[in-house]
Design an enzyme around this catalytic site. Sequence first.
Site, PDB file in Angstrom:
ATOM      1  N   ASP A  89      -9.039  -4.175  -6.402  1.00 20.78           N
ATOM      2  CA  ASP A  89      -8.452  -3.367  -5.332  1.00 20.78           C
ATOM      3  C   ASP A  89      -8.367  -1.926  -5.838  1.00 20.78           C
ATOM      4  O   ASP A  89      -7.645  -1.633  -6.792  1.00 20.78           O
ATOM      5  CB  ASP A  89      -7.060  -3.893  -4.976  1.00 20.78           C
TER       6      ASP A  89
ATOM      7  N   HIS B 207      -8.739  -4.706  -0.475  1.00 17.52           N
ATOM      8  CA  HIS B 207      -7.408  -4.192  -0.136  1.00 17.52           C
ATOM      9  C   HIS B 207      -6.907  -4.724   1.206  1.00 17.52           C
ATOM     10  O   HIS B 207      -5.692  -4.803   1.417  1.00 17.52           O
ATOM     11  CB  HIS B 207      -7.448  -2.660  -0.099  1.00 17.52           C
TER      12      HIS B 207
ATOM     13  N   SER C 268       0.828  -1.198   0.000  1.00 15.99           N
ATOM     14  CA  SER C 268       0.000   0.000   0.000  1.00 15.99           C
ATOM     15  C   SER C 268       0.870   1.259   0.000  1.00 15.99           C
ATOM     16  O   SER C 268       1.674   1.448  -0.909  1.00 15.99           O
ATOM     17  CB  SER C 268      -0.969  -0.054   1.182  1.00 15.99           C
TER      18      SER C 268
END
Length: 309
Positions: A253, A279, A157
Site C-alpha cells: 500500500d 489501498h 487513510s
Amino acid sequence: MRKTITVIAVLIVLALIGVGIVQYVNTSDDSDFIGQPGEPTGTETTEPPVQPDWCPAVEVIAAPGTWESAANDDPINPTANPLSFMLSITQPLQERYSADDVKVWTLPYTAQFRNINSQNEMSYDDSRNEGTAKMNEELINTHNECPATEFIIVGFSQGAVIAGDVAAQIGSEQGVIPADSVRGVALIADGRREPGVGQFPGTFVDGIGAEVTLQPLNLLVQPIVPGATMRGGRAGGFGVLNDRVQDICAPNDAICDAPVNVGNALDRALAMVSANGVHALYATNPDVFPGTTTNAWVVDWATNLIDNG
C-alpha cells in the site's frame, strides 16, 4: 529531469489520493489482539467520575478517508459516501450494541486534498486540520458531559493521519482528554506510519508512511499537491498510548508501505502504480490478516475492548 518530476508526481498522487471505495465484507475472526489496555499508567483514583445515566460507557470515533466524508454529514448515520470503508466497521458495531451503551460517531469533515487533477478541492492541510479540530471538539464535548465514558478511535487513510495525530497528542499529555480515557486506537493505512511506533498486528511490512518518505521533497511537491505538507513522522510517537495503538498496513500500500528513502521512492514510483489498488481493498484483501479481513479484524478488536475494557 522532466521524467523524474513526473515520477514524483505519480508517487504523490498515489500516496495522497487513496480513495477507500471498497465493498463491504462482513466476516469475523477469533484473532488474538495485541496492545490491549493494561494497568493504569497514571495516578490511580479511588472513585470513578460521576456522570449522567444517559452517558454511554464507550464512544467509538471513526475517521473516514479521502472522499469518504463531508463537512455536513450526519455523524451518527453518515451518508456522504455509501461505499465508505469505515461503514464496514461502524455499522456492525451499531448493530451489535445499543446506542445507550456504545455511541458510534463518524467524523464529518471535508475529506479532500487539492492536487494537479483537482485544483478546486480543499487542500490536504486544510482538510486534515478541519478533521482534527472536529475530532477534538467531539472528544471535549463528550468528556465534559460524560467524564467516565471511554473512547475507541479508528481512522482510515487521511482519517488515520487525523486519528494518529490526535492519539499522539493525547499520549504525550498534550491532548484534549486524559490518556486513561482511551481504550484503544486503530490506524488503517496511516500516512505517517513509522516502524516501532505503535503495535503492528497482521502481516509485517517494512515500509513507512508516504508523508515520512516524502518529507525531504516537501518543497518540490508543492506545485503538484499545493497545500499538502509532508510532515514526516510524529515526534515522540504515541507516548503512553503506544501499547494501545494498532497500526495496520497492507503490503505494497503506497500510503503506509512506501520505500524508506527518497532514492528508492523515485526508483519504485512506477511500480507503485500497479499496487495502488491495494489501498482500496482493505475490506477484501486476505494478505493483511490471514483468515479474515481488516474491517472484520477491527470490529472484533473493538468488540473485545468494549466487552472487556
